[in-house]
Design an enzyme around this catalytic site. Structure first.
Site, PDB file in Angstrom:
ATOM      1  N   HIS A  77       9.324 -25.713  53.204  1.00 38.65           N
ATOM      2  CA  HIS A  77      10.075 -26.762  52.582  1.00 38.65           C
ATOM      3  C   HIS A  77       9.504 -26.812  51.025  1.00 38.65           C
ATOM      4  O   HIS A  77       8.493 -27.049  51.036  1.00 38.65           O
ATOM      5  CB  HIS A  77      10.493 -28.138  53.245  1.00 38.65           C
ATOM      6  CG  HIS A  77       9.140 -29.085  53.743  1.00 38.65           C
ATOM      7  ND1 HIS A  77       8.860 -29.868  52.470  1.00 38.65           N
ATOM      8  CD2 HIS A  77       8.467 -29.070  54.487  1.00 38.65           C
ATOM      9  CE1 HIS A  77       7.721 -30.484  52.855  1.00 38.65           C
ATOM     10  NE2 HIS A  77       7.514 -30.065  54.397  1.00 38.65           N
ATOM     11  N   ASP A  79      10.442 -29.578  49.154  1.00 38.90           N
ATOM     12  CA  ASP A  79      10.434 -30.733  48.505  1.00 38.90           C
ATOM     13  C   ASP A  79       8.854 -31.517  49.012  1.00 38.90           C
ATOM     14  O   ASP A  79       8.405 -30.863  49.780  1.00 38.90           O
ATOM     15  CB  ASP A  79      11.441 -31.641  49.025  1.00 38.90           C
ATOM     16  CG  ASP A  79      11.544 -31.910  50.490  1.00 38.90           C
ATOM     17  OD1 ASP A  79      11.301 -30.603  51.093  1.00 38.90           O
ATOM     18  OD2 ASP A  79      11.907 -32.700  51.073  1.00 38.90           O
ATOM     19  N   ASP A 116       1.635 -30.799  51.357  1.00 38.02           N
ATOM     20  CA  ASP A 116       2.621 -30.991  52.532  1.00 38.02           C
ATOM     21  C   ASP A 116       3.812 -30.668  51.628  1.00 38.02           C
ATOM     22  O   ASP A 116       4.245 -31.623  50.669  1.00 38.02           O
ATOM     23  CB  ASP A 116       2.638 -32.254  53.003  1.00 38.02           C
ATOM     24  CG  ASP A 116       3.836 -32.235  54.156  1.00 38.02           C
ATOM     25  OD1 ASP A 116       4.410 -31.460  54.136  1.00 38.02           O
ATOM     26  OD2 ASP A 116       3.851 -33.400  54.425  1.00 38.02           O
ATOM     27  N   GLU A 146      13.514 -31.671  53.397  1.00 35.92           N
ATOM     28  CA  GLU A 146      12.765 -31.999  54.568  1.00 35.92           C
ATOM     29  C   GLU A 146      12.146 -33.157  54.761  1.00 35.92           C
ATOM     30  O   GLU A 146      12.390 -33.769  55.697  1.00 35.92           O
ATOM     31  CB  GLU A 146      11.700 -30.874  54.806  1.00 35.92           C
ATOM     32  CG  GLU A 146      11.337 -30.810  56.110  1.00 35.92           C
ATOM     33  CD  GLU A 146       9.973 -31.810  56.288  1.00 35.92           C
ATOM     34  OE1 GLU A 146       9.476 -31.950  57.402  1.00 35.92           O
ATOM     35  OE2 GLU A 146       9.520 -32.303  55.411  1.00 35.92           O
ATOM     36  N   GLU A 147      11.678 -33.674  53.665  1.00 37.33           N
ATOM     37  CA  GLU A 147      11.142 -35.100  53.663  1.00 37.33           C
ATOM     38  C   GLU A 147      11.826 -36.136  53.916  1.00 37.33           C
ATOM     39  O   GLU A 147      11.639 -37.273  54.359  1.00 37.33           O
ATOM     40  CB  GLU A 147      10.204 -35.127  52.564  1.00 37.33           C
ATOM     41  CG  GLU A 147       9.096 -34.073  52.602  1.00 37.33           C
ATOM     42  CD  GLU A 147       8.101 -34.345  53.308  1.00 37.33           C
ATOM     43  OE1 GLU A 147       8.164 -34.853  54.316  1.00 37.33           O
ATOM     44  OE2 GLU A 147       6.799 -33.594  53.370  1.00 37.33           O
ATOM     45  N   ASP A 170       4.028 -25.406  57.935  1.00 38.61           N
ATOM     46  CA  ASP A 170       3.893 -26.883  57.685  1.00 38.61           C
ATOM     47  C   ASP A 170       2.878 -27.495  58.601  1.00 38.61           C
ATOM     48  O   ASP A 170       3.285 -28.736  58.631  1.00 38.61           O
ATOM     49  CB  ASP A 170       5.214 -27.098  57.822  1.00 38.61           C
ATOM     50  CG  ASP A 170       5.445 -28.628  57.066  1.00 38.61           C
ATOM     51  OD1 ASP A 170       4.711 -29.121  56.154  1.00 38.61           O
ATOM     52  OD2 ASP A 170       6.525 -29.259  57.300  1.00 38.61           O
ATOM     53  N   HIS A 458       1.820 -37.870  52.861  1.00 39.96           N
ATOM     54  CA  HIS A 458       2.615 -38.952  52.826  1.00 39.96           C
ATOM     55  C   HIS A 458       2.051 -39.843  51.915  1.00 39.96           C
ATOM     56  O   HIS A 458       2.734 -41.365  52.060  1.00 39.96           O
ATOM     57  CB  HIS A 458       3.456 -39.356  53.879  1.00 39.96           C
ATOM     58  CG  HIS A 458       4.261 -38.242  54.269  1.00 39.96           C
ATOM     59  ND1 HIS A 458       5.090 -38.554  55.525  1.00 39.96           N
ATOM     60  CD2 HIS A 458       4.257 -36.757  54.307  1.00 39.96           C
ATOM     61  CE1 HIS A 458       5.731 -37.303  55.886  1.00 39.96           C
ATOM     62  NE2 HIS A 458       5.341 -36.359  54.962  1.00 39.96           N
TER      63      HIS A 458
END
Length: 489
Positions: A77, A79, A116, A146-147, A170, A458
């Site tokens: 992904h 983003d 990530d 995605e996030e 991922d 994150h």
């Protein structure tokens, strides 16, 4: 910027990752990066297209003699999670990520790194660029949002992808390969709560809880890390004997990140300020002791404010809201029996806000069982219905059912043993890989997920181990060549 990335190996991967670091790409703002990739593909004569959701596909024809090999889809992904330390101004829509190397790991300065899933995207681009690689038909699928919502995967065009094997890039643990993941859903709660004017015998205070590590709301949910919303609500309960009434509240910024900070403005009885501050000091010691060795940099502060906002929640409304938040599902709900050591069901109180009587909450429920996800959502509905709130479920996505007998998995395990001298651990992850959604749209796809070693995803502590990127690239190249040679023969 980030010129030092050009000195790392494998150079072909890090060169693309540098482009990603220098291109702002929070969820919902992937267009600039997608356009850069399209121009790059045009320069190399690689066909590309997008679906209605904005997902990007870049294709590369098979090497000569490998045309009959199964098509391989490389998936990641575009983003990244946008998290910065409170004292570090950073605009994720305009500012590049500033990286540095320490002790064999790549970090970012006070922000998320974007490894990530930036390294998965960079590796896919490197595969497309590597003309020394012998391969079957290739597709690189780069999804969006995605996030924030899994929106790109949820809206992915059907009958678009052509490959039969999908390599999701991922995952975040070297020496492991994933064959299943949790599904999930956002639970959104909102309410308009009654307020009343501040009294002359009330004083306004600012309450802050900071210093927590944060982390991934799925991968890290079982580690005992602090949740700033959970903890600050506990503090607010303890302040109720001093007449506490909530004026506003802001905790967490993303539903899929463990909240690191939370702030509340409240009114206290004017003659209770000294006692409340003494209680705060006690609570600081209690919470630090409880989180010792895990998340022990917590800071709890209560400071008087000179300004006086006009209204606060009524005493009853404040009490009921804090009580509901105090008992709301949070953390690990149940461990899996079928997959020992894996969380089956959890919930993250990710974002909580109150402003001028308007309350909102966004939680992320994850589970290997869709029925458990639905049950926790219903518990939120029942609980917050008691204070007149509306609860809705958004962005639900299915889990990925494991297939331990997959031939693709067997091939990966043999290669891992041959190249690295060890059998990879086969895992199911308590996080929302897009594989479950993609498998729902393309049921015939055979899939595995693997990647380099990433920690602190994150959160601003996100980092990637440099050696693991070389290992990841070695495995990815070998697997693509093995699939082409063995099945084209």
């Amino acid at each position: 910027m980030n010129e030092h990335l050009d000195t790392l190996s494998p150079a072909i991967v890090w060169r693309h990752f540098r482009t990603l670091c220098n291109t702002p790409r929070p969820s919902g703002h992937e267009e600039r990066l997608a356009s850069i990739i399209e121009r790059w593909a045009d320069e190399r004569g690689l066909p590309h297209d997008r679906d209605a959701a904005g997902n990007l596909r870049v294709r590369k024809p098979a090497s000569s003699g490998c045309e009959s090999a199964p098509g391989v889809i490389l998936q990641g992904h575009l983003d990244m999670v946008a998290q910065a330390n409170a004292d570090h101004p950073h605009d994720f829509t305009t500012d590049p990520i500033d990286t540095y190397i320490a002790d064999g790991w790549l970090h970012a300065s006070d922000t998320t790194l974007g490894a990530d899933n930036g390294l998965g995207v960079a590796a896919a681009l490197a595969v497309l660029e590597d003309d020394t690689l012998r391969h079957g038909p290739l597709e690189a699928l780069f999804t969006v949002e995605e996030e924030s919502s899994m929106g790109g995967a949820l809206q992915l065009a059907e009958h678009w992808l052509e490959g039969s094997l999908l390599l999701n890039l991922d995952s975040e643990d070297r020496g492991e390969v994933y064959i299943g993941c949790a599904g999930g859903a956002d639970v959104v709660v909102s309410a308009s709560l009654p307020t009343s004017a501040l009294r002359d015998d009330e004083q306004v205070w600012q309450l802050a809880l900071t210093g927590l590590k944060g982390g991934h709301s799925g991968i890290d949910i079982h580690k005992g890390l602090g949740n700033a919303n959970r903890l600050l609500v506990r503090v607010l309960r303890a302040l109720e004997p001093y007449g506490a009434r909530l004026i506003d509240y802001h905790g967490g910024t993303l539903r899929n990140a463990l909240p690191r900070e939370a702030f509340a403005t409240l009114a206290l009885d004017a003659d209770e300020g000294e006692a409340a501050q003494a209680r705060i000091a006690e609570l600081q010691d209690e919470l630090v002791a409880e989180l010792a060795g895990i998340d022990d940099r917590l800071v709890l502060e209560l400071e008087a404010r000179d300004d006086a906002p006009g209204e606060a929640l009524t005493r009853t409304a404040s009490h009921m809201l804090v009580a509901a938040l105090h008992v709301a599902p949070c953390g690990v709900e149940r461990m899996s029996v079928e997959v020992p050591g894996v969380v089956e069901t959890s919930n993250n109180l990710g974002v909580v806000a109150l402003e001028q009587g308007r309350f909102t909450l966004c939680a992320l429920v994850r589970s290997l069982r869709d029925s458990a996800t639905a049950d926790i959502a219903d518990r939120f509905r029942a609980l917050f219905g008691l204070i007149g709130a509306e609860t809705r479920v958004e962005n639900a996505y299915p889990g990925w059912t494991p297939n331990p007998e997959s031939p693709l998995l067997a091939r990966f395990r043999r290669l891992h043993q041959h190249l690295l001298g060890s059998d990879p651990e086969v895992k199911v992850i308590h996080a929302g890989l897009e594989c479950g959604i993609l498998g729902g749209k393309y049921p015939a796809l055979e899939m595995i997920s693997f990647g380099p070693q990433i920690r602190g995803a994150h959160s601003p502590d996100e980092r990637v181990e440099l050696d693991s990127v070389e290992e990841f690239w070695k495995l990815l190249r070998a697997l693509i060549e093995d699939l082409a040679e063995r099945q084209a023969a």
